[in-house]
Write a protein that holds these residues in place. Sequence first.
Motif, PDB file in Angstrom:
ATOM      1  N   LYS A 173     -58.510 -98.166  -6.303  1.00  0.00           N
ATOM      2  CA  LYS A 173     -58.944 -98.757  -5.038  1.00  0.00           C
ATOM      3  C   LYS A 173     -58.634 -97.822  -3.877  1.00  0.00           C
ATOM      4  O   LYS A 173     -57.800 -96.933  -3.990  1.00  0.00           O
ATOM      5  CB  LYS A 173     -58.267-100.108  -4.815  1.00  0.00           C
ATOM      6  N   GLU A 174     -59.316 -98.074  -2.764  1.00  0.00           N
ATOM      7  CA  GLU A 174     -59.041 -97.290  -1.578  1.00  0.00           C
ATOM      8  C   GLU A 174     -57.743 -97.758  -0.925  1.00  0.00           C
ATOM      9  O   GLU A 174     -57.330 -98.906  -1.076  1.00  0.00           O
ATOM     10  CB  GLU A 174     -60.193 -97.419  -0.583  1.00  0.00           C
ATOM     11  N   ARG A 175     -57.132 -96.851  -0.189  1.00  0.00           N
ATOM     12  CA  ARG A 175     -55.939 -97.221   0.564  1.00  0.00           C
ATOM     13  C   ARG A 175     -56.307 -98.225   1.636  1.00  0.00           C
ATOM     14  O   ARG A 175     -57.360 -98.099   2.279  1.00  0.00           O
ATOM     15  CB  ARG A 175     -55.332 -95.977   1.188  1.00  0.00           C
ATOM     16  N   GLU A 176     -55.446 -99.207   1.840  1.00  0.00           N
ATOM     17  CA  GLU A 176     -55.690-100.202   2.870  1.00  0.00           C
ATOM     18  C   GLU A 176     -54.438-100.409   3.712  1.00  0.00           C
ATOM     19  O   GLU A 176     -53.316-100.263   3.228  1.00  0.00           O
ATOM     20  CB  GLU A 176     -56.116-101.542   2.256  1.00  0.00           C
ATOM     21  N   GLY A 177     -54.660-100.755   4.954  1.00  0.00           N
ATOM     22  CA  GLY A 177     -53.546-101.102   5.817  1.00  0.00           C
ATOM     23  C   GLY A 177     -53.046-102.484   5.471  1.00  0.00           C
ATOM     24  O   GLY A 177     -53.819-103.363   5.099  1.00  0.00           O
ATOM     25  N   TYR A 221     -47.015 -97.068   1.269  1.00  0.00           N
ATOM     26  CA  TYR A 221     -46.688 -95.971   2.157  1.00  0.00           C
ATOM     27  C   TYR A 221     -46.381 -96.501   3.558  1.00  0.00           C
ATOM     28  O   TYR A 221     -46.988 -97.476   3.997  1.00  0.00           O
ATOM     29  CB  TYR A 221     -47.875 -95.023   2.324  1.00  0.00           C
ATOM     30  N   CYS A 222     -45.507 -95.814   4.278  1.00  0.00           N
ATOM     31  CA  CYS A 222     -45.385 -96.066   5.711  1.00  0.00           C
ATOM     32  C   CYS A 222     -45.940 -94.842   6.442  1.00  0.00           C
ATOM     33  O   CYS A 222     -45.974 -93.728   5.899  1.00  0.00           O
ATOM     34  CB  CYS A 222     -43.963 -96.360   6.128  1.00  0.00           C
ATOM     35  N   ALA A 223     -46.388 -95.079   7.651  1.00  0.00           N
ATOM     36  CA  ALA A 223     -46.991 -94.008   8.438  1.00  0.00           C
ATOM     37  C   ALA A 223     -46.680 -94.218   9.911  1.00  0.00           C
ATOM     38  O   ALA A 223     -46.577 -95.363  10.377  1.00  0.00           O
ATOM     39  CB  ALA A 223     -48.503 -93.985   8.226  1.00  0.00           C
ATOM     40  N   ARG A 224     -46.552 -93.109  10.614  1.00  0.00           N
ATOM     41  CA  ARG A 224     -46.291 -93.172  12.042  1.00  0.00           C
ATOM     42  C   ARG A 224     -47.607 -93.309  12.793  1.00  0.00           C
ATOM     43  O   ARG A 224     -48.560 -92.568  12.525  1.00  0.00           O
ATOM     44  CB  ARG A 224     -45.567 -91.897  12.495  1.00  0.00           C
ATOM     45  N   GLN A 225     -47.616 -94.210  13.755  1.00  0.00           N
ATOM     46  CA  GLN A 225     -48.828 -94.436  14.539  1.00  0.00           C
ATOM     47  C   GLN A 225     -48.474 -94.501  16.012  1.00  0.00           C
ATOM     48  O   GLN A 225     -47.388 -94.938  16.385  1.00  0.00           O
ATOM     49  CB  GLN A 225     -49.496 -95.765  14.122  1.00  0.00           C
ATOM     50  N   SER A 232     -57.068 -95.556  16.346  1.00  0.00           N
ATOM     51  CA  SER A 232     -58.207 -95.240  15.487  1.00  0.00           C
ATOM     52  C   SER A 232     -57.890 -93.983  14.694  1.00  0.00           C
ATOM     53  O   SER A 232     -57.055 -93.180  15.059  1.00  0.00           O
ATOM     54  CB  SER A 232     -59.455 -95.014  16.342  1.00  0.00           C
ATOM     55  N   GLY A 233     -58.545 -93.833  13.584  1.00  0.00           N
ATOM     56  CA  GLY A 233     -58.315 -92.667  12.754  1.00  0.00           C
ATOM     57  C   GLY A 233     -57.102 -92.833  11.868  1.00  0.00           C
ATOM     58  O   GLY A 233     -56.317 -93.771  12.006  1.00  0.00           O
ATOM     59  N   SER A 234     -56.945 -91.929  10.948  1.00  0.00           N
ATOM     60  CA  SER A 234     -55.851 -91.992   9.988  1.00  0.00           C
ATOM     61  C   SER A 234     -54.581 -91.412  10.604  1.00  0.00           C
ATOM     62  O   SER A 234     -54.632 -90.391  11.305  1.00  0.00           O
ATOM     63  CB  SER A 234     -56.226 -91.197   8.738  1.00  0.00           C
ATOM     64  N   PRO A 235     -53.429 -92.039  10.364  1.00  0.00           N
ATOM     65  CA  PRO A 235     -52.171 -91.469  10.843  1.00  0.00           C
ATOM     66  C   PRO A 235     -51.960 -90.048  10.310  1.00  0.00           C
ATOM     67  O   PRO A 235     -52.434 -89.704   9.229  1.00  0.00           O
ATOM     68  CB  PRO A 235     -51.114 -92.421  10.284  1.00  0.00           C
TER      69      PRO A 235
END
Length: 121
Positions: free
Chosen positions: A43-47, A95-99, A105-108
């Motif tokens: 599957k695709e990555r999802e938030g 995963y965690c990501a900085r935003q 908008s866009g990928s972190p």
Amino acid sequence: QVQLVESGGGLVQPGGSLRLSCAASGFTLANYAIGWFRQAPGKEREGVLCISIGRVATYYVDSVKGRFTISRDNAKNTVYLQMNNLDPEDTALYYCARQRSCYSSGSPVYWGQGTQVTVSS
């Protein structure tokens, strides 16, 4: 340098709980939102969920509402994802990501390496 390190994943039975941690370094955590994302096999990555600088939670998927919560401890440079009543559909690499914000908008740009969550009996 900016680093994000996830931990707390594992194997849990359906209905169980896990708390994931995202340890941040190389930047001031208080100045950024942090999002949790997941990718299941095939599957695709999802938030999943995001916490703003002001500690407001934004849910990216309805399926975790009422089960997952997010919190942050800026003094410990850590963001937590509490996951309750886990379902096999929650099995994924988290995963965690900085935003800049939870609505960026866009990928972190900065991501952790991920921690595996497997929900199975």
